[in-house]
Design a protein around this motif. Structure first.
Motif, PDB file in Angstrom:
ATOM      1  N   LYS A  30      25.314  73.562 130.744  1.00 17.71           N
ATOM      2  CA  LYS A  30      25.331  73.970 132.126  1.00 17.71           C
ATOM      3  C   LYS A  30      25.624  73.871 133.539  1.00 17.71           C
ATOM      4  CE  LYS A  30      24.349  78.706 129.899  1.00 17.71           C
ATOM      5  NZ  LYS A  30      26.410  78.735 129.381  1.00 17.71           N
ATOM      6  N   LYS A  31      24.459  72.529 133.440  1.00 16.42           N
ATOM      7  CA  LYS A  31      24.761  71.945 134.669  1.00 16.42           C
ATOM      8  C   LYS A  31      25.441  70.666 134.652  1.00 16.42           C
ATOM      9  CE  LYS A  31      19.677  73.193 135.356  1.00 16.42           C
ATOM     10  NZ  LYS A  31      18.553  72.113 135.916  1.00 16.42           N
ATOM     11  N   VAL A  32      26.311  70.344 134.036  1.00 17.00           N
ATOM     12  CA  VAL A  32      27.089  69.255 134.358  1.00 17.00           C
ATOM     13  C   VAL A  32      28.473  69.608 135.594  1.00 17.00           C
ATOM     14  CG1 VAL A  32      29.033  69.974 132.438  1.00 17.00           C
ATOM     15  CG2 VAL A  32      28.505  67.318 133.015  1.00 17.00           C
ATOM     16  N   ASP A  33      28.800  68.821 136.457  1.00 18.37           N
ATOM     17  CA  ASP A  33      30.020  69.347 136.707  1.00 18.37           C
ATOM     18  C   ASP A  33      30.790  67.891 137.594  1.00 18.37           C
ATOM     19  OD1 ASP A  33      27.699  68.114 138.299  1.00 18.37           O
ATOM     20  OD2 ASP A  33      27.848  70.579 139.445  1.00 18.37           O
ATOM     21  N   ASN A  34      31.430  68.198 138.076  1.00 23.43           N
ATOM     22  CA  ASN A  34      32.538  67.315 138.863  1.00 23.43           C
ATOM     23  C   ASN A  34      31.594  65.615 138.923  1.00 23.43           C
ATOM     24  OD1 ASN A  34      34.865  67.938 137.287  1.00 23.43           O
ATOM     25  ND2 ASN A  34      35.665  68.626 139.163  1.00 23.43           N
TER      26      ASN A  34
END
Length: 550
Positions: free
Chosen positions: A156-160
């Motif tokens: 859930k913490k993965v982002d651009n």
């Protein structure tokens, strides 16, 4: 914007379009060369007194405040607040963010060369750019990025921001990637050496018919003028005699890229833009100087509420000199000019130093109080031309005597309302989870061989996104936690079909490494059902009349 010594730098937040992953920005100002003030700086008595006050307060906090305090953080905070008190475009950029801010308008960046999509907390490689570091190392479309240098890229913490921080870096440096590939039991390991990845700003250039060309510019970056001139020359060789120039969603960039593009379209020694600041040090006038590639044929310019800054320089100059017919909606209204100033610790401020004016004398900067993007929506001006607010006292004349108005953006000659009928809560949920993009990618991956048997032209004319495919999208959405909504799905269906068809086309036929970053297939699909684009073509007879008077 940049004019070797003059640059217009983006400094406001990115706006995310729904649901295509196409970035558009609202942009800001001009960079005035390295010698900012020149000579010795003079300080007023008030300034010296206030500098002393700031130093006293900071010293007391550092020496006497009951708890430990990071004074760097305090100074950053105070500078951020100080700049926001000036105007919406003057900003303070902390040292850690300066490189990223500068990179937005550079002609490339150092990285591994992949396009990716995040779906269900997993990073999928959409495209390993041919000839780029990742492709050379053996990565391919469909791979899942699991870890980079041991850091997990799932969850859930993965982002651009996390992905960029791991994949981009100095050229020549290496990153170890753990990849999951369809059909492989174990993770694959790649050591990828980062290299220079070109960044393009002209995203489409093609012939609509035998004599009508189309060019879309996303921003005015370092390479934009060279890209534009190259594509303009190519279209002319193919028989283009009239042009659609699309600046919708273009938030600005380097000034001289914008004025050079105007110079290619406009003959004579005509004024393009004027800047006026405090005193004379930031005053400037830019004129058309050279013989352009396309000074005679009809031009239709597409603009909207997100066309800003350098885009408004182009729109204002072409409208004031009756060189182009403007179609769309009123532009953003960004007529302030910033200069970046590098501070001693590596941070930077971008401070407003002047205003710019169109050739007729219009200052198109809108009042500072009107910066809520919802204002135009609530006032109805995105839907009805008569709702556009302008100051009749700020009336000016074009070369041929047409009335134009200052005080807030460039008003188009032909108004086209925005279409919001397809926008639903369900569609926003699909966009937030990248469901449409992911479905199109998987469909293209699974059907590549069959789709590739036909030409893109046949695909454009004959391929239809079926109801069964829409149901598959809804099922994929449900699996990711988005409940199906029949009413919303019905309203958004046509838009979803256009998006899927366009994305599939881009995955199958686009060869961006060999076509200077062009996404012609994607835009040909999207434009086919675009109301503003279609209406613009209808008004070419009016543009022809304007061109005949040049």
């Amino acid at each position: 914007m940049e004019n070797h010594s003059d640059k217009n730098i983006r400094n406001s937040t990115s706006m995310i379009r729904l649901p295509m992953l196409l970035a558009a920005t609202l942009a800001g100002g001009i960079l005035i060369g390295a010698t900012f003030f020149g000579g010795r700086t003079r300080y007023s008595g008030d300034l010296v007194r206030n500098l002393n006050k700031f130093r006293e307060v900071l010293t007391w906090i550092d020496n006497a405040y009951v708890d430990s305090v990071n004074t760097d953080t305090l100074v950053d905070y105070s500078l951020e607040k100080m700049m926001t008190h000036l105007d919406p475009h003057s900003v303070y950029i902390p040292k850690k963010e300066v490189a990223a801010a500068k990179a937005q308008l550079e002609s490339g960046f150092d990285g591994i060369g992949v396009e990716f999509n995040i779906f269900n907390d997993t990073v999928f490689v959409i495209n390993a750019i041919p000839g780029g570091p990742a492709a050379t190392a053996g990565m391919r479309s469909g791979d899942r990025l699991i870890r980079a240098d041991g850091t997990p890229l799932t969850g859930k913490k993965v982002d651009n921001q996390l992905i960029f921080s791991k994949l981009r870096g100095p050229g020549g440096s290496a990153v170890k990637l753990d990849i999951q590939r369809r059909g492989e039991k174990n993770l694959l390991n790649f050591n990828v050496t980062r290299g220079r990845i070109p960044s393009y700003s002209v995203s489409a250039s093609y012939l609509i018919d035998g004599n009508t060309g189309y060019i879309k510019i996303d921003r005015f970056a370092e390479s934009t003028y060279n890209e534009f001139r190259s594509q303009l020359a190519s279209l002319k060789k193919q028989g283009m005699s009239r042009l659609v120039l699309d600046l919708r969603g273009n938030g600005g960039g380097f000034k001289d890229r914008a004025t050079d593009i105007v110079d290619e379209l406009m003959g004579g020694n005509k004024l393009i833009v004027k800047t006026d600041g405090k005193g004379t040090q930031f005053d400037d006038e830019t004129y058309a100087r050279k013989e352009g590639l396309f000074e005679k044929g009809a031009v239709v310019l597409l603009i909207d509420e997100n066309s800003a800054s350098a885009s408004e320089i182009v729109a204002g100059a072409l409208q004031d000199h009756d060189r182009a017919l403007l179609v769309g909606r009123r532009t953003f209204g960004k007529g302030l000019v910033q200069t970046p100033v590098d501070l001693s610790d590596g941070s930077q401020i971008r401070i407003t130093v002047s205003r710019y004016y169109t050739p007729s004398g219009r200052c198109i900067q809108k009042p500072y109080t009107i910066y809520d993007s919802d204002d135009r929506y609530k006032d109805g001006e995105l839907f009805v031309a008569d709702s556009i607010k302008f100051d009749k006292k700020q009336a000016f004349k074009t070369d041929n005597g047409r009335a134009v108005y200052g005080g807030g953006g460039i008003i188009p000659d032909i108004f086209v309302s925005v279409d919001t009928s397809y926008r639903t809560k369900y569609l926003y949920q699909l966009a937030a989870r990248n469901v449409i993009a992911e479905y199109a990618f998987r469909y293209a991956l699974d059907n590549r061989a069959k789709l590739s048997e036909q030409t893109f032209k046949d695909y454009l004319q004959k391929f239809t996104v079926s109801d069964a495919m829409i149901n598959e999208v809804a099922a994929m959405a449900a699996a990711s936690g988005i409940k199906r909504n029949e009413a919303d799905l019905s309203r958004s269906k046509r838009y979803m079909q256009d998006q899927i068809k366009a994305l599939v086309a881009s995955y199958i036929w686009e060869k961006r490494s060999s076509t200077a970053g062009l996404r012609n297939e994607l835009y040909q699909v999207l434009n086919a059902n675009d109301p503003l684009y279609k209406k613009a073509l209808v008004y070419f007879p009016q543009a022809d009349q304007m061109a005949a008077k040049q």
